[in-house]
Design a protein around this motif. Structure first.
Motif, mmCIF file in Angstrom:
data_model
loop_
_atom_site.group_PDB
_atom_site.id
_atom_site.type_symbol
_atom_site.label_atom_id
_atom_site.label_comp_id
_atom_site.label_asym_id
_atom_site.label_seq_id
_atom_site.Cartn_x
_atom_site.Cartn_y
_atom_site.Cartn_z
ATOM 1 N N THR A 87 10.910 50.511 57.524
ATOM 2 C CA THR A 87 11.417 50.558 55.823
ATOM 3 C C THR A 87 12.339 51.833 55.672
ATOM 4 O OG1 THR A 87 9.379 51.694 55.221
ATOM 5 C CG2 THR A 87 9.198 49.252 55.177
ATOM 6 N N TYR A 131 4.053 44.130 49.805
ATOM 7 C CA TYR A 131 4.390 45.044 49.028
ATOM 8 C C TYR A 131 3.485 44.815 47.653
ATOM 9 C CZ TYR A 131 8.543 45.786 52.125
ATOM 10 O OH TYR A 131 9.492 46.038 53.077
ATOM 11 N N TYR A 132 3.081 45.791 47.323
ATOM 12 C CA TYR A 132 2.046 45.760 46.086
ATOM 13 C C TYR A 132 2.660 46.517 44.955
ATOM 14 C CZ TYR A 132 -1.590 43.713 49.147
ATOM 15 O OH TYR A 132 -2.138 42.961 50.270
ATOM 16 N N GLY A 133 2.444 46.244 43.898
ATOM 17 C CA GLY A 133 2.770 47.291 42.506
ATOM 18 C C GLY A 133 1.583 48.033 42.105
ATOM 19 N N LEU A 139 3.879 42.002 45.079
ATOM 20 C CA LEU A 139 5.394 42.094 44.805
ATOM 21 C C LEU A 139 6.111 41.260 45.740
ATOM 22 C CD1 LEU A 139 6.000 45.738 44.041
ATOM 23 C CD2 LEU A 139 5.461 43.958 42.257
ATOM 24 N N TYR A 151 15.651 45.788 49.385
ATOM 25 C CA TYR A 151 14.660 45.629 48.640
ATOM 26 C C TYR A 151 14.652 47.059 47.371
ATOM 27 C CZ TYR A 151 10.229 44.191 46.361
ATOM 28 O OH TYR A 151 9.292 43.728 45.663
ATOM 29 N N TRP A 153 12.892 49.723 45.682
ATOM 30 C CA TRP A 153 11.211 50.175 45.824
ATOM 31 C C TRP A 153 10.702 50.664 44.596
ATOM 32 C CZ3 TRP A 153 10.135 48.687 50.279
ATOM 33 C CH2 TRP A 153 10.881 48.733 51.343
ATOM 34 N N VAL A 156 7.137 49.539 43.930
ATOM 35 C CA VAL A 156 6.415 49.408 45.017
ATOM 36 C C VAL A 156 5.450 50.588 45.032
ATOM 37 C CG1 VAL A 156 6.139 49.303 47.347
ATOM 38 C CG2 VAL A 156 7.988 47.726 46.431
ATOM 39 N N TYR A 157 4.083 50.438 45.001
ATOM 40 C CA TYR A 157 3.257 51.417 45.191
ATOM 41 C C TYR A 157 2.504 51.513 46.629
ATOM 42 C CZ TYR A 157 3.739 53.143 40.396
ATOM 43 O OH TYR A 157 4.219 53.379 39.375
ATOM 44 N N VAL A 159 2.071 49.464 50.710
ATOM 45 C CA VAL A 159 2.816 48.581 51.653
ATOM 46 C C VAL A 159 1.483 48.257 52.689
ATOM 47 C CG1 VAL A 159 4.315 48.137 53.736
ATOM 48 C CG2 VAL A 159 4.906 49.409 51.492
#
Length: 162
Positions: A87, A131-133, A139, A151, A153, A156-157, A159
């Motif tokens: 990433t 990927y999580y919020g 997400l 993407y 970011w 995004v909180y 991964v």
């Protein structure tokens, strides 16, 4: 159970250390050639525009647990090893792309991942990454395709690379 784990670690660690010391070979005149067939190269884009950069907080992006990373200038080629989710996040402190190499299966909390970035999934075995919020909502979910993707970011909180 704790006693068994303690005994196992007391026995296993010295054995592993001894084995690794005995297994080391003699020095070689020429280093072995690395297996570059397992590495995929991708080109990082130019630096974000001045208006995008000025909107970013001047804090270097990071992960917890800590993931290995290397920084690259805009337009530079970056390797992504086989079995790794790579990433790329813009680092406003160094003015370079910071590529995190997520190789160990884990949930990585991400900090100061801001703006548009890139990912390159070079994992094997059809593993699914997420990927999580902020609320833990998914997400994005994807499997490896060895293609560099863009993407943003900002939301995004965390991964998970497995």
């Amino acid at each position: 159970m704790r006693i068994k784990r303690l005994l196992l670690s007391v026995i296993a660690v010295p054995t592993l250390i001894t084995g690794s010391v005995l297994a080391t070979g003699t020095a070689q005149a020429t280093p072995p050639v690395p297996d570059t067939t397992a590495v995929q190269w991708h080109r990082l884009p130019a630096a974000p525009s001045a208006s995008q950069v000025s909107a970013l907080r001047a804090t270097a992006p990071s992960t917890a647990p800590a993931a290995s990373y290397r920084e690259y200038s805009g337009g530079e080629s970056a390797p992504c090893s086989r079995g790794v989710l790579c990433t790329a996040v813009w680092n406003p402190v160094s003015q370079k792309w910071r590529q995190f190499n997520l190789s160990a299966c884990n949930l990585y909390n991400v900090f100061y991942w801001q703006g548009d970035g890139y990912y390159f999934d070079n994992q094997t075995g059809g593993v699914r990454s997420y990927y999580y919020g902020q609320a833990g909502n998914v997400l994005l979910s994807f499997t490896p395709d060895a293609t560099q993707r863009t993407y943003n970011w900002d939301k995004v909180y965390s991964v998970r690379n497995c």
